[in-house]
Design a protein around this motif. Structure first.
Motif: not given
Length: 337
Positions: A263-270
């Motif tokens: 979702g919306g936090l995936s870029t920062v998470f990965w």
């Protein structure tokens, strides 16, 4: 929808408190392995652990309606059926032991105590026995530091676990309501704590060179902790993503996991947590072990900085993705079913 009830102060406490506990544990381990070397690195690392935990607790107290009253622990934290009480007293005990251990690690303090308090500088082993090699003479001050190190490790481990228990016992948030969260935060606390000690060791390398054996030990610890954190994180998110979202509570947990994974936090998470906080330290530690005969300080520093960034971001993302469940709907469905 992101969780907005808990702001940045609790997230930073979760990071600083865990990192401070992990840093003290690593410093205490270095001291217990060799009680005569790396005194400056151990001392600075213990002070860093104390400072991180102290600042983190102040940030947490700032979230209270009356922060000053929160400092009166005997009044505010007297309900020993609450995890908040155990956490407060555990953190207070850790602060005291961290500070005392750091003070005793300072050479001027140790020399002053040995002059003012004769017991501190004496050994309990007879000189003639020590000369024969029967028993290595150890000053009482070093023995006291050893006892404090062991107690501090236990208290630091509790503080690291508590950073996860604080969220787990909040209630109403499926992402946090899992015993895997304290496990994840504990492993991450140890990982970031080791990273902090590595940064300190690199900065102090001219005044207190880190022995090859100690450097390789920390690199091995990093590999074990990163692999373990990857496993716990994978099981933690995989369980939520694979859950049957037929109830509002389970659906909220799945939505939280999806925010992080796709979702919306995936870029920062990965990017920040996985790539920077886990993969980078793992690769740098592996290279450091492979190139053990060369100067691996740049690799150690790069991996450590990545671990600190990823560990901090992990707390912020876990807080932000904590979607609250519809408790009323869950209760009604439970009664119907």
């Amino acid at each position: 929808m992101l969780q907005l009830t808990w702001s940045w102060q609790p997230a930073l406490y979760l990071f600083l408190g865990g990192m401070g506990a992990g840093a003290f544990i690593m410093a205490a381990v270095l001291f217990l392995i060799d009680r005569t070397r790396h005194r400056l690195i151990v001392c600075v690392s213990m002070w860093a652990g104390f400072a991180c935990l102290a600042v983190g607790l102040m940030l947490l107290l700032s979230e209270l309606i009356t922060p000053v009253r929160g400092m009166l622990m005997w009044q505010s934290f007297s309900n020993f059926a609450s995890w908040m009480t155990y956490g407060a007293w555990g953190a207070f005990g850790a602060l005291a032991v961290f500070a005392l251990s750091a003070l005793l690690a300072m050479r001027p303090v140790g020399n002053w105590l040995a002059k003012k308090w004769k017991w501190f500088g004496k050994t309990t082993t007879k000189a003639d026995d020590a000369a024969k090699g029967a028993t290595k003479a150890v000053p009482n001050g070093v023995k006291l530091r050893t006892v404090l190190a062991v107690i501090g490790i236990a208290l630091a481990a509790f503080v690291a676990v508590y950073t996860g228990m604080l969220l787990m016992t909040a209630g109403g948030v499926p992402l946090w309501d899992s015993p895997l969260l304290p496990c994840l935060f504990t492993v991450s606390a140890l990982d970031t704590g080791v990273a902090l000690v590595e940064v300190i060791a690199v900065l102090l390398t001219k005044r207190d060179p880190l022995a090859h054996r100690a450097a390789m030990l920390m690199e091995r610890i990093v590999i074990v902790l990163v692999v373990l954190e990857m496993i716990v994180l994978g099981v933690f998110l995989g369980g939520l993503l694979g859950a049957d979202p037929t109830t509002p509570y389970a659906a909220a947990g799945t939505a939280s996991a999806e925010l992080l994974a796709t979702g919306g936090l995936s870029t920062v998470f990965w990017g920040m947590v996985v790539a920077c906080g886990l993969v980078l330290p793992l690769v740098m530690a592996a290279l450091g072990l492979a190139l053990r005969k060369r100067d691996t300080k740049p690799l150690m520093a790069l991996g450590a900085i990545g671990a600190l960034i990823g560990g901090c971001e992990l707390r912020f993302l876990v807080l932000a993705a904590g979607v609250h469940a519809d408790v009323l709907a869950s209760t009604v469905m439970g009664l119907i079913l």
